[in-house]
Enzyme design. Structure first.
Site, short mmCIF file in Angstrom:
data_model
loop_
_atom_site.label_atom_id
_atom_site.label_comp_id
_atom_site.label_asym_id
_atom_site.label_seq_id
_atom_site.Cartn_x
_atom_site.Cartn_y
_atom_site.Cartn_z
N HIS A 69 0.96 -1.25 -0.13
CA HIS A 69 0.08 0.12 -0.06
C HIS A 69 0.70 1.22 0.10
CE1 HIS A 69 -0.03 1.12 4.44
NE2 HIS A 69 0.40 0.09 4.62
N ASP B 181 6.35 2.47 7.28
CA ASP B 181 4.92 1.92 6.97
C ASP B 181 4.17 3.25 5.94
OD1 ASP B 181 2.32 0.85 6.85
OD2 ASP B 181 1.93 1.23 9.05
N GLU C 79 -5.24 1.45 2.51
CA GLU C 79 -5.10 0.35 3.62
C GLU C 79 -5.15 0.81 4.88
OE1 GLU C 79 -2.47 -2.53 5.82
OE2 GLU C 79 -2.51 -0.32 5.96
N GLU C 80 -4.74 1.70 5.22
CA GLU C 80 -4.66 2.26 6.70
C GLU C 80 -5.95 2.11 7.47
OE1 GLU C 80 -2.17 1.77 8.40
OE2 GLU C 80 -0.61 2.49 7.40
N ASP D 157 4.16 -4.92 3.12
CA ASP D 157 3.69 -3.38 3.78
C ASP D 157 4.79 -2.73 4.32
OD1 ASP D 157 2.43 -1.86 5.45
OD2 ASP D 157 0.70 -2.98 5.84
#
Ligand SMILES: *[C@@H]1O[C@H](CO)[C@@H](O)[C@H](O)[C@H]1NC(C)=O
Ligand SMILES: *[C@@H]1O[C@H](CO)[C@@H](O)[C@H](O)[C@H]1NC(C)=O
Ligand SMILES: *[C@@H]1O[C@H](CO)[C@@H](O)[C@H](O)[C@H]1NC(C)=O
Ligand SMILES: *[C@@H]1O[C@H](CO)[C@@H](O)[C@H](O)[C@H]1NC(C)=O
Ligand SMILES: *[C@@H]1O[C@H](CO)[C@@H](O)[C@H](O)[C@H]1NC(C)=O
Ligand SMILES: *[C@@H]1O[C@H](CO)[C@@H](O)[C@H](O)[C@H]1NC(C)=O
Ligand SMILES: *[C@@H]1O[C@H](CO)[C@@H](O)[C@H](O)[C@H]1NC(C)=O
Length: 803
Positions: free
Chosen positions: A418, A429, A466-467, A495
């Protein structure tokens, strides 16, 4: 090449019908076909295509096949086809640390919250196109929130006798901001993302508050048993153990009105300020002002856009109510610095954490700051005001999808990472993964330049959203489900690609061997002995898939074997990773996380080789025996759970799995009868294992044969071999699908896989045989027995698939 597919004309048709970006899938009831029509059609198609196939094979193998080409493993390939070894060399030699640094710097230079940065999607698409991968931006219209305003204040009523007796005074006003650091440019950005929770409810609540430990199901249960009043109160929970949304879910179910979640440095292991380490940016310990943002969606019920469960968020689709999928009470994340006055206001009030035993005192790290960890509730004249205003909108989010067409249209590998982050940075991240994915793609581009074409189609994805709850990937899987079902062999996820030096993996058992094999052919960037590979420095442990990243829809909804890899921090030793904080920045990554970006390069090599092995080796790199063995282990685990003393869980994961269990109110059915029924599962798994061992043996035999030179006049043998490879691969492709149960799990029908699901009350951690696991937790042996039969059916179907 098209000839060997003719024995599966049906799948091929499906594959072509649903190739993404080309056609739109209509959502609706499946058209019904009557058996005799299908058979008649099948016979015509099969006969016709077999004849054509036979003729074309004849032409290719006899007339066109080069005869002295020692690495020519797959007749019909383009003449320039690279041998797998050459491809591997390109994939090992192309990734560079300096390029990875460049991509990392780009992605982390501005905010890229889901749906907020189209230019990053376009930039990504443009790079991929430049590298020769045909790529597009694909949008979904999703229900998402953005922060507007917030407040957290500790209020106290002036004591009677004081001049202003009875008036509320602000004892502490939280800034709800992370410090601006001179050394870290990301922390100085004007447009940085405020601290908030994705999918949190707007609200303005004031009330006394209770410290609820990690806020697991059992933490709350402990409080209920001790008669601590929760209704109408605000929960103060620490991060850790389980997915944050499930803390809010349980608080809400118990009548609480708001949740504040803080980061306790006790969970950072050795590397803490209390132990004398300097804090970031001066040292490896956590910066006291760092805040973990994150989603509070009820992830274990269903991921994706909460208004479109099970179908894609295209413009104009009907929208479902969201009340079961996201919280109705407000919540805010805070730093440990700002948790201090709130926790200290509870000192001496109500029970102490240690009264509740070991789970309440483990990793409590703020004693050195004067926190006594009392439970409360705070008296009526000491309250919190929690105000959270979110703007909810239906807004586009943008996946980037790049495709390398393979020779076999209905065998597809999907590789994804993502792009969206909670903060402007996101160097770990997710953009360490984005940099790694870019380097892998750039490497495949080099191979394409050399005339390479993979056997199987490779789809690269840069997911958005995604988050918030795996939104971009879930909507995409929901849209292309028929095509993925027919064609997708495996999904590879990265990820957080790098946040430390320790290789970590979770994967479906079918893919375990692949990970072991590939890591053994990539050099470790940190060799104490010359020649050490990533495999040499890895403990070899592969965890089961839970949730928390984009593999979820592939594995648990579509039944596609998936894996997730990254270099993680070494617990208790590495610099603290500032998860979802402004300090997950380029500066942190270059100074502490991966100086020199050497692990980025290594991860790009691992990712490239995993993809290549799946996409370009004639026999699919899946191992059925490992699945059979794993299933047996999982049954044993279920059996052990029946008799286990829950007081002594051995691993960290077990502790939280146990602390997250929802226990039933009455025993239903007979545990002994249930236990006996497990014998049936053992038997089925044994049968599955025999077939699996045979299939793997056959695969090994065929792999050898395809490497041997077959003289042209033996074209019938060659044709037969291709046919066998084709049907063997199809068997492998279908194994994981057999474990889907169309009605889904009890009370969360979106989750269809009977072997893997996130724990209902853990979220991140994986539960095996979730139907059994949850029924045992609830002491519902009627349902547990029901699940034995469902699982048994699946195992038998899997066995038939590969026989
Ligand atoms: C989008 O991302 C780029 C690259 O990180 C950044 O420069 C830009 O400021 C961001 N745009 C917005 C609108 O936040
Ligand atoms: C929140 O509610 C309190 C009363 O309980 C009120 O004084 C305050 O103005 C409200 N805050 C906002 C931002 O509306
Ligand atoms: C909780 O309250 C119930 C009912 O009022 C009482 O029977 C029980 O002893 C109390 N438990 C504790 C731990 O105080
Ligand atoms: C890949 O294949 C699809 C379907 O056959 C086709 O529409 C598309 O143009 C191809 N893409 C490339 C880059 O060749
Ligand atoms: C290198 O490996 C050693 C031993 O495994 C480990 O302690 C150290 O942290 C690693 N260093 C880096 C920079 O990865
Ligand atoms: C599959 O795994 C088994 C058990 O680890 C091993 O013996 C076998 O060689 C493997 N076969 C293939 C085709 O990977
Ligand atoms: C037991 O199974 C039934 C359906 O067979 C389901 O409706 C029910 O929710 C299940 N019970 C629990 C506690 O999950």
């Amino acid at each position: 090449m098209h000839l060997v597919q003719s024995d599966l004309g049906h799948d091929e048709k499906m594959a072509n019908e649903y190739t993404p970006l080309i056609t739109t899938v209509t959502v609706g009831p499946v058209r019904r076909r009557y058996p005799h029509q299908i058979i008649r059609r099948f016979c015509t198609v099969a006969l016709g295509s077999s004849l054509i196939a036979l003729f074309i094979t004849f032409l290719i193998t006899v007339v066109f096949a080069p005869q002295h080409d020692t690495h020519h493993r797959w007749p019909g390939h383009h003449k320039n086809h690279l041998a797998h070894e050459e491809l591997k060399t390109i994939l090992l030699e192309t990734p560079s640390s300096s390029k990875a640094t460049e991509w990392s710097r780009y992605y982390t230079s501005g905010p890229h919250l889901a749906g907020k940065n189209l230019s990053q999607a376009e930039w990504t698409r443009d790079r991929w196109n430049e590298w020769g991968i045909n790529s597009n931006v694909v949008a979904y219209e999703t229900y998402i929130n953005y922060p507007v305003d917030h407040r957290l204040a500790l209020l106290e009523k002036a004591k009677s006798g004081a001049a202003d007796a009875g008036a509320w005074k602000v004892a502490f006003e939280a800034s709800l901001e992370e410090d601006v650091l001179e050394e870290d440019p990301t922390s100085q950005l004007e447009d940085s993302v405020p601290t908030f929770h994705g999918y949190s409810a707007s609200g303005n609540v004031t009330g006394s508050f209770v410290y609820v430990n990690y806020g697991t199901y059992w933490d709350f249960e402990d409080l209920v048993k001790a008669n601590v009043s929760l209704e109408g109160k605000i929960a103060v929970a620490r991060y850790g153990g389980i997915f944050r949304g499930l803390k809010v879910k349980r608080a809400q179910e118990l009548g609480m009105i708001g949740v504040v979640i803080f980061t306790d440095p006790g969970d950072d292991g050795e590397t803490t300020e209390a132990n004398g380490y300097d804090t970031y940016p001066n040292g490896p310990a956590r910066n006291p002002s760092s805040v973990q943002r994150g989603s509070v969606q009820f992830l274990s019920v269903a991921p994706g856009d909460p208004t479109t469960p099970g179908y894609p968020s295209k413009p104009g689709v009907p929208r479902a109510p969201v009340d079961k999928a996201i919280p109705s009470i407000p919540s805010l994340p805070i730093s440990y610095l700002e948790a201090l006055p709130i926790l200290k206001a509870l000192n001496g009030i109500g029970p102490r954490a240690q009264d509740f035993g070991q789970y309440w005192t483990r990793n409590t790290g703020l004693a050195y700051k004067g926190v006594e960890y009392n439970i409360g509730p705070s008296p009526d004249d000491v309250v919190l005001n929690l105000y959270n205003e979110q703007d909810y909108a239906i807004t586009p989010i943008w996946n980037v999808i790049g495709i390398i067409n393979g020779t076999i249209p209905d065998e597809v590998i999907v590789v994804g990472n993502h792009r969206d982050a909670w903060i402007a940075g996101g160097a770990g991240d997710p953009n360490s993964g984005s940099a790694v994915l870019n380097e892998a793609i750039r490497s495949f581009g080099k191979a394409l330049e050399r005339g390479w074409k993979p056997l199987r189609t490779i789809v690269f994805a840069s997911w958005d959203g995604e988050e918030y709850g795996l939104v971009g990937s879930t909507e995409w899987v929901e849209e292309y489900l028929p095509w993925l079902t027919a064609a997708n062999v495996a999904y590879i996820n990265v990820d957080v690609g790098v946040r430390g030096p320790i290789f970590s993996a979770s994967a479906a058992p079918l893919l375990h061997k692949l990970i072991h094999d590939v890591t053994a052919s990539v050099q470790s960037p940190n060799q104490t002995i010359k020649g050490q590979t990533v495999r040499d420095l890895w403990d070899g442990r592969i965890s089961t898939m839970g949730s928390g990243s984009d593999f979820t829809a592939f594995q648990d909804f579509a039944g596609i074997p998936s894996l997730d890899i990254g270099f993680n921090e070494e617990t208790g030793n590495s610099p603290i990773y500032h998860y979802h904080s402004n300090y997950d920045s380029f500066h942190w990554m270059s100074e502490f996380g991966d100086p020199g970006f050497i692990y980025h390069k290594t991860m790009a090599q691992v990712l490239g080789l995993i993809t290549a092995k799946l996409a370009d080796v004639p026999l699919l790199s899946l191992n059925a025996t490992n699945y059979a063995d794993a299933l047996k282990e999982y049954i044993k685990k279920v059996e052990a759970k029946l008799t286990a003393s829950q007081a002594n869980p051995s691993t960290e994961e077990d502790i939280f799995a146990f602390r997250a269990r929802a226990i039933g109110t009455e025993v239903k059915g007979n545990p002994n009868h249930f236990k006996n029924s497990l014998g049936r599962l053992y038997q089925s798994v044994d049968a599955f294992k025999s077939s699996a061992v045979e299939l793997d043996a056959k695969s090994e035999r065929l792999a050898k044969e395809v490497n041997e030179h077959i003289p042209w006049w033996k074209w019938i043998s060659k044709l037969k071999l291709l046919h066998e490879i084709r049907s063997t691969n199809t068997k492998y492709k279908k194994i994981e699908r057999a474990f889907l149960y169309q009605h889904g799990l009890d009370s969360r029908p979106w989750f269809k896989h009977v072997v893997f699901a996130p724990g209902v009350w853990t979220g991140y951690a994986g539960a095996v045989f979730p139907g059994l696991d949850e029924s045992i937790d609830k002491e519902d042996y009627v349902n547990a027995t029901k699940w034995v039969y469902i699982i048994d059916d699946c195992i038998k179907t899997a066995t038939k698939t590969i026989e």
